[in-house]
Design an enzyme around this catalytic site. Structure first.
Site, mmCIF file in Angstrom:
data_model
loop_
_atom_site.group_PDB
_atom_site.id
_atom_site.type_symbol
_atom_site.label_atom_id
_atom_site.label_comp_id
_atom_site.label_asym_id
_atom_site.label_seq_id
_atom_site.Cartn_x
_atom_site.Cartn_y
_atom_site.Cartn_z
ATOM 1 N N GLN A 119 0.837 -1.208 0.000
ATOM 2 C CA GLN A 119 0.000 0.000 0.000
ATOM 3 C C GLN A 119 0.868 1.253 0.000
ATOM 4 O O GLN A 119 0.625 2.200 -0.732
ATOM 5 C CB GLN A 119 -0.942 0.056 1.208
ATOM 6 C CG GLN A 119 -2.028 -0.979 1.183
ATOM 7 C CD GLN A 119 -2.818 -0.942 -0.104
ATOM 8 O OE1 GLN A 119 -3.359 0.089 -0.464
ATOM 9 N NE2 GLN A 119 -2.873 -2.055 -0.824
ATOM 10 N N ASP B 268 -6.002 -6.936 -5.757
ATOM 11 C CA ASP B 268 -5.806 -5.837 -6.706
ATOM 12 C C ASP B 268 -5.917 -6.312 -8.142
ATOM 13 O O ASP B 268 -6.188 -5.518 -9.047
ATOM 14 C CB ASP B 268 -4.420 -5.207 -6.516
ATOM 15 C CG ASP B 268 -4.374 -4.323 -5.288
ATOM 16 O OD1 ASP B 268 -5.441 -3.841 -4.887
ATOM 17 O OD2 ASP B 268 -3.281 -4.114 -4.746
ATOM 18 N N HIS C 140 -53.976 15.156 -3.661
ATOM 19 C CA HIS C 140 -53.585 13.768 -3.402
ATOM 20 C C HIS C 140 -54.812 12.964 -2.956
ATOM 21 O O HIS C 140 -55.081 11.874 -3.466
ATOM 22 C CB HIS C 140 -52.533 13.704 -2.292
ATOM 23 C CG HIS C 140 -51.147 14.093 -2.714
ATOM 24 N ND1 HIS C 140 -50.832 15.361 -3.111
ATOM 25 C CD2 HIS C 140 -49.991 13.373 -2.797
ATOM 26 C CE1 HIS C 140 -49.531 15.410 -3.411
ATOM 27 N NE2 HIS C 140 -49.011 14.214 -3.236
ATOM 28 N N GLU D 16 -10.006 0.420 4.156
ATOM 29 C CA GLU D 16 -10.308 0.032 2.781
ATOM 30 C C GLU D 16 -9.977 -1.453 2.576
ATOM 31 O O GLU D 16 -10.804 -2.229 2.127
ATOM 32 C CB GLU D 16 -9.462 0.901 1.830
ATOM 33 C CG GLU D 16 -9.689 0.626 0.370
ATOM 34 C CD GLU D 16 -8.648 1.332 -0.504
ATOM 35 O OE1 GLU D 16 -7.617 1.801 0.027
ATOM 36 O OE2 GLU D 16 -8.867 1.392 -1.727
ATOM 37 N N HIS D 17 -8.730 -1.843 2.921
ATOM 38 C CA HIS D 17 -8.284 -3.228 2.806
ATOM 39 C C HIS D 17 -7.975 -3.760 4.198
ATOM 40 O O HIS D 17 -7.278 -3.093 4.975
ATOM 41 C CB HIS D 17 -6.991 -3.337 1.994
ATOM 42 C CG HIS D 17 -7.076 -2.769 0.621
ATOM 43 N ND1 HIS D 17 -6.531 -1.557 0.278
ATOM 44 C CD2 HIS D 17 -7.642 -3.259 -0.521
ATOM 45 C CE1 HIS D 17 -6.755 -1.311 -1.006
ATOM 46 N NE2 HIS D 17 -7.425 -2.323 -1.520
ATOM 47 N N HIS E 213 2.051 2.949 -3.175
ATOM 48 C CA HIS E 213 1.094 3.600 -4.079
ATOM 49 C C HIS E 213 1.269 5.107 -4.109
ATOM 50 O O HIS E 213 1.146 5.737 -5.155
ATOM 51 C CB HIS E 213 -0.347 3.319 -3.626
ATOM 52 C CG HIS E 213 -0.963 2.147 -4.308
ATOM 53 N ND1 HIS E 213 -1.224 2.118 -5.648
ATOM 54 C CD2 HIS E 213 -1.388 0.947 -3.825
ATOM 55 C CE1 HIS E 213 -1.768 0.963 -5.977
ATOM 56 N NE2 HIS E 213 -1.877 0.228 -4.895
#
Lengths: 436, 436
Positions: free
Chosen positions: B259, B361, B420, B327-328, B262
């Site tokens: 990670q 991934d 209505h 996230e992961h 990245h």
């Protein structure tokens, strides 16, 4: 009076494009003011809420009056007439039954490599429901927002609503109780949205905020989006009725006006295969507008945004409908199912002349929070799914990793992400050692 | 070097809150520039695209070069090495198989009043996929965005990607072809998003825009949201690894760095029940960072946002994980299923030490577009559902309307929405007349 035109008119395309493009909302730009309010609530918490509520709602929140007590709710609910209570209970029951079917199932399976794959669903932990005060304080909207959250299994469901001068609609409190709302705070506007998103000494933050509101509320929801989840930002309501000739013009006229009476920016359109029938509906609307309680609002909506469009056949009607992508679609034709099958984009479809749209607003079962302004092309009405999120799961076995790990390593290298590849390679190497 | 602390530290709460609250992205405020670009594309169409592409990408779009021709794509794809082609095909196949299971089913039923209720799903008509140029041009992301759209049945799927100096990654073109992309435009930035949302002479507008991008792309997506649908606006990537003592510290170190490499703003956290193991992982990371190709990026990410947290037991680990809502999430423990069952909030879970996150991934099957920045509390990864919308349906019979119409009328009156109520009453009156 609304405009009347036909697909056989020479200037049809221009008129239809103009109708679709009509700017129906003139929301004031309140973004800067809202940014200030949110910052104030974040930094000063309850003190800011007390001050802003005194200023905007003329109500004194101090001395522990932030949330309604159980006794206050009990007393208000006790005053609800029996017929209204029964109607609201029927609505809650039918909405719950419909939404209970929306609960998605978890899935897990093992693939041919031996890898376990799947996903599971879980509710957000806490949701906050915004309910406008005053004229737009609709108990039906409380049910439509809170019941999907309750069905989803949201643990903590709270509500915020402004109480100008201390006033509250007892039916709103009853609706909240029928749908599992835990706490009701007497706050509104951007300050209430800020309190739900960031928390204060008294208000615990939530994960998801839903519900309609004015321009301040909408701007605040946009601003806190990302910190918390939000539902769609709804525009003015819309109805499209498609009718053949075999209908009572008075019925269709009331259906059109049931949207027009919501809001001067609402839009009501009739598409009909029978121009003469269309004229009859227009006449009936004019007559209805003489007596309707909300005739001032409905007349403006009908005059500025209403339309009757004559078409050659239902195929043309379906094609125009997909351009409009209406929030509400009523199909008052002999075979509504066949016509519905030809239509791709609509928030909610009401099939046949015995299904006025107003049924869907209250007791049909489906949600009445629906995509407006052509967004039915890409979005859906509120549902249980809005209060759930999905977690994907994967479990490799040594064999599964041996089968697919090499491809992952190759792709990682091609993307110049070396550590990605190494994390797979380290494991593959150990497998190879073990195999030697 | 990342920080190391323990739940038994006196200042643990402060340190954990600081870790959660670390501002990980310093996105420049480009909103005003983006507003100008969108307005320019809306008013001048292709001419604006040509000019902006020359300015930002140094590429001449004129003379019909807006879209790649089939021959250009064929030629580029022919140059892809066989191993990479095979890896990408395996990834596409596995992603397709996983997402095919996500297709939801329509439901229709008749309730006890005789009313027909239900909903149906349908795809958006057209979707546009943004693919960044340069370093972040990942073929795997093309698959992860385009295949769910293809599985959903989106009729027209297009892609935009900037080609600075005319450069394009051939694997990106192959990924597009493997996943049913119809047209690939050589445009990027806010101007590409504007073209997809509003259309130009050459680019037909779409209904849904997905895919990652820089600050300009993100700001443009926010601005066109409502006109079209968008996927989430992703923040920097994150991983949380929870490990017990029975692991190879080198494996965990590569997982954390996969990670960190990245992005300088990425975040890698290890929570472990064994402080000594945690120290060993930190040492292994230091060693790995000496040689890693992207060591400059990964070192900064690890130093500024990385952490190793020692906990007393896995119950503590699960509780901290739900605060992080990663996230992961990698669960490198003896019984990962039991631990996963205790965790409510995570985008994707990787179970057991044979499942490095990098598998997800590329070739695992689940989507790698996942909620970041704690938004797994309320949102989900990309899926087939993002390219579908739901239309609710209801059909009353005279009997069903007689059973529930009165309640709708009562509620309409209580909300002061007369038309209505009238739209229901008109039909009930006719039923009563018929019955007399």
């Amino acid at each position: 009076m609304a405009q009347f035109f036909s697909t056989s008119d020479a200037d049809f395309d221009d008129r239809f494009v103009a109708l679709l493009g009509a700017k129906r909302e003139d929301a004031p730009d309140v973004d800067e003011a809202v940014a200030g309010i949110i910052a104030d609530v974040r930094s000063r918490g309850d003190a800011a809420l007390v001050e802003l509520t005194a200023k905007f709602d003329g109500f004194d929140l101090s001395a522990g009056a932030m949330a309604f007590s159980e006794a206050e709710i009990d007393a208000a609910i006790a005053a609800v007439p029996e017929a209204e209570r029964a109607a609201l209970e029927l609505a809650a029951e039918r909405i719950r039954a419909y939404h209970a079917r929306q609960m998605p199932e978890d899935q897990f399976w093992t693939d041919e490599t031996g890898a376990m794959l799947g996903w599971r669903w879980g509710p957000v932990s806490a949701a906050g429901l915004y309910v406008p005060g005053g004229l737009a304080s609709y108990p039906s909207s409380v049910l439509m927002n809170a019941i999907p959250a309750q069905v989803a299994g949201v643990e903590r469901l709270v509500m915020v609503t402004p109480t100008p001068g201390g006033q509250i609609n007892p039916l709103v409190l009853l609706a909240a109780r029928l749908s599992g709302v835990e706490t009701i705070y007497r706050i509104g506007g951007a300050q209430a949205v800020a309190a739900l998103a960031y928390g204060t000494e008294t208000v615990r933050p939530v994960d998801m905020i839903t519900g309609p509101g004015n321009a301040y509320v909408a701007a605040a929801k946009r601003r806190v989006f990302g910190k918390v989840g939000i539902d769609m930002i709804a525009g003015p309501s819309e109805i499209l009725v498609i009718s053949d000739t075999d209908n009572d013009p008075d019925w269709i006229a009331t259906d059109l006006m049931s949207q027009a009476e919501h809001d001067e920016s609402a839009q009501s359109i009739l598409i009909t295969t029978d121009a003469v029938f269309g004229e009859a509906v227009m006449a009936s609307v004019e007559s209805l507008l003489k007596t309707l309680e909300r005739r001032e609002i409905a007349s403006k909506s009908w005059r500025d945004f209403g339309a009757v469009i004559a078409v050659r056949d239902l195929g043309e009607a379906a094609a125009l409908c997909d351009e409009i992508a209406p929030e509400h679609l009523e199909l008052c034709v002999a075979n509504p199912e066949a016509l519905a099958a030809n239509i791709a984009h609509a928030g909610a479809i009401f099939l046949g002349k015995w299904t006025p749209e107003a049924i869907g607003d209250y007791v049909g079962g489906p949600n009445h929070v629906l995509p407006t302004a052509r967004s039915a092309r890409f979005s859906s009405g509120l549902s249980v799914m809005d209060f759930l999120k999905r977690t994907t799961l994967a479990k490799m076995t040594p064999g599964a990793l041996a089968a697919i790990g090499g491809a992952a390593e190759t792709l990682a290298k091609s993307e110049s992400l070396e550590a990605h590849g190494l994390s797979v390679r380290a494991r593959l190497d150990q497998l190879n050692e073990g195999a030697e």
